[in-house]
Motif scaffolding. Structure first.
Motif, short mmCIF file in Angstrom:
data_model
loop_
_atom_site.label_atom_id
_atom_site.label_comp_id
_atom_site.label_asym_id
_atom_site.label_seq_id
_atom_site.Cartn_x
_atom_site.Cartn_y
_atom_site.Cartn_z
N ARG A 41 33.38 31.92 45.45
CA ARG A 41 32.91 32.87 44.45
C ARG A 41 32.46 34.17 45.11
O ARG A 41 31.69 34.15 46.06
CB ARG A 41 31.74 32.26 43.66
CG ARG A 41 31.27 33.14 42.50
CD ARG A 41 30.24 32.40 41.67
NE ARG A 41 28.99 32.17 42.40
CZ ARG A 41 28.02 31.37 41.99
NH1 ARG A 41 28.17 30.68 40.86
NH2 ARG A 41 26.92 31.22 42.70
N PRO A 42 32.92 35.31 44.61
CA PRO A 42 32.51 36.58 45.21
C PRO A 42 31.01 36.83 45.04
O PRO A 42 30.45 36.59 43.98
CB PRO A 42 33.32 37.62 44.44
CG PRO A 42 34.50 36.87 43.90
CD PRO A 42 33.95 35.50 43.58
N ILE A 180 37.97 48.40 44.41
CA ILE A 180 37.15 49.04 43.40
C ILE A 180 36.71 48.08 42.30
O ILE A 180 35.65 48.23 41.71
CB ILE A 180 37.89 50.27 42.78
CG1 ILE A 180 36.93 51.11 41.94
CG2 ILE A 180 39.11 49.82 42.01
CD1 ILE A 180 35.82 51.75 42.71
N ASP A 181 37.53 47.06 42.02
CA ASP A 181 37.19 46.11 40.96
C ASP A 181 35.99 45.24 41.31
O ASP A 181 35.40 44.63 40.42
CB ASP A 181 38.40 45.21 40.65
CG ASP A 181 39.54 45.97 40.00
OD1 ASP A 181 39.27 47.03 39.40
OD2 ASP A 181 40.69 45.50 40.09
N HIS A 182 35.66 45.17 42.59
CA HIS A 182 34.53 44.35 43.03
C HIS A 182 33.47 45.19 43.72
O HIS A 182 32.72 44.71 44.55
CB HIS A 182 35.01 43.24 43.97
CG HIS A 182 35.92 42.25 43.32
ND1 HIS A 182 37.29 42.42 43.24
CD2 HIS A 182 35.64 41.08 42.67
CE1 HIS A 182 37.82 41.40 42.60
NE2 HIS A 182 36.85 40.57 42.24
N ALA A 194 31.67 42.81 46.41
CA ALA A 194 31.55 41.36 46.25
C ALA A 194 32.83 40.69 46.73
O ALA A 194 33.91 40.98 46.21
CB ALA A 194 31.28 41.01 44.79
N VAL A 195 32.72 39.84 47.72
CA VAL A 195 33.85 39.05 48.22
C VAL A 195 33.36 37.62 48.45
O VAL A 195 32.16 37.35 48.43
CB VAL A 195 34.44 39.65 49.52
CG1 VAL A 195 34.84 41.11 49.32
CG2 VAL A 195 33.50 39.52 50.69
#
Length: 334
Positions: A41-42, A180-182, A194-195
């Protein structure tokens, strides 16, 4: 996946609160050594990855150009308590680049050190950006800009050359896309991505060993981790968990906490990286989690493991100092 309860808070013999979380331990070849919960999970790493974010400071030649040693490099990786030694060192770092606190774009807040806050208030002085826990990191960004001939205004913004260097380092070290989405904005105004938790564990195993790095990066990574382990007070401050853990085994444990219950760690002698997240963001639980993880991974050294287990089981005291409970790791961590 629902993450398991990893930390319990007892009052008397009754569990009063519980904290769920996830833990990832990887080696530098990408092999999973130990995982608990949903490590895919990011998560936002927040300040736990400052040692990776400091790589451009060393790799660019800026650290050597300005004569930075362990103290300055440790502060560049720090979430410091705003004590006088932290503030003055951040000021000195900026001065080497011909700058002062006016160049900082991290914002100001009261020191997390109670004594430092009382001293400022008693003097009728408001905190400035040097008191920000991230001022050392930002001083590092600014010094890199000056050395590289990059206009530093707006250095905190996504797309600025400074943050592109940081993002590129984060992607290369963790092996995870920082897109950019995270992307969010950290408390000190820089982008944070977030990764998966396991990617940060892999990244710190690589930081500890240099595996998969070109020689310049491997040398820079070792230099930064060694600086933090040599100067743990500058990484955090008086009474902080990060300091206690690194001082328990000088040169053997690197740990760095971040907001919202995140920790990253490296054990150079084992070639392992660790990343964990307390789901509810509780710092007290994250500190217990990382101490318990260190005790488990370093169990072969019984004397050290005993010290780490003690740190993983802090007492809860009443206002008069009586022990009335405890915070403890669950069996999943022991």
């Amino acid at each position: 996946m629902t993450n398991p309860v990893l930390v319990e808070v007892l009052r008397g013999a009754v569990v009063e609160s519980a904290h769920r979380g996830a833990v990832a331990v990887f080696d530098a070849d990408g092999n999973s050594v130990w995982e608990i919960g949903d490590t895919a999970r990011p998560v936002f790493p927040r300040s736990a990855v400052k040692a990776i974010q400091a790589l451009p400071l060393v790799e660019s030649g800026a650290a050597d150009a300005f004569g930075f040693g362990d103290r300055e490099l440790a502060l560049a990786c720090a979430s410091h308590s705003g004590e006088p030694a932290h503030v003055e060192l951040a000021r000195a770092m900026l001065a080497k680049a011909g700058l002062d606190e006016a160049a900082l774009e991290c914002g100001a807040h009261w020191p997390s050190s109670h004594d430092a806050t009382v001293a400022l208030a008693s003097a009728g002085t408001l905190p400035n950006a040097l008191h920000n826990n991230c001022s050392g990191k930002h001083a590092g960004f600014l010094c890199t800009c000056v050395h590289a001939g990059i206009a530093h205004r707006g250095y905190v913004k996504s797309g600025h050359a400074s943050q592109e260097m940081v993002r590129d380092a984060m992607q290369a070290v963790t092996g995870a896309a920082h897109d950019i989405d995270h992307c969010g904005t950290d408390g000190c105004s820089i982008p944070t991505y977030a990764v998966p938790l396991r990617s940060f564990a892999l990244g710190f195993a690589r930081m500890a060993t240099g595996v998969g790095f070109e020689p310049v990066r491997a040398k820079a990574a070792k230099r930064l981790l060694c600086a933090c382990m040599a100067e743990p007070f500058l990484v955090a401050g008086t009474g902080r968990a990060d300091v206690a853990l690194m001082e328990a085994a000088p040169g053997r444990i690197f740990v760095k906490g971040g907001a919202e219950g995140v920790y990253c760690a490296a054990l150079p002698e084992l070639g392992l990286g660790v990343a964990l997240k307390c789901d509810d963001g509780a710092g007290r639980a994250a500190e217990v989690m990382v101490a318990a993880c260190m005790a488990r991974l370093l169990h072969a050294d019984r004397a050290l493991a005993a010290k780490l287990i003690e740190q993983a089981n802090p007492p809860i005291q009443s206002r008069v100092g009586a022990k009335v409970g405890a915070v403890r790791p669950t069996a999943a961590l022991s």
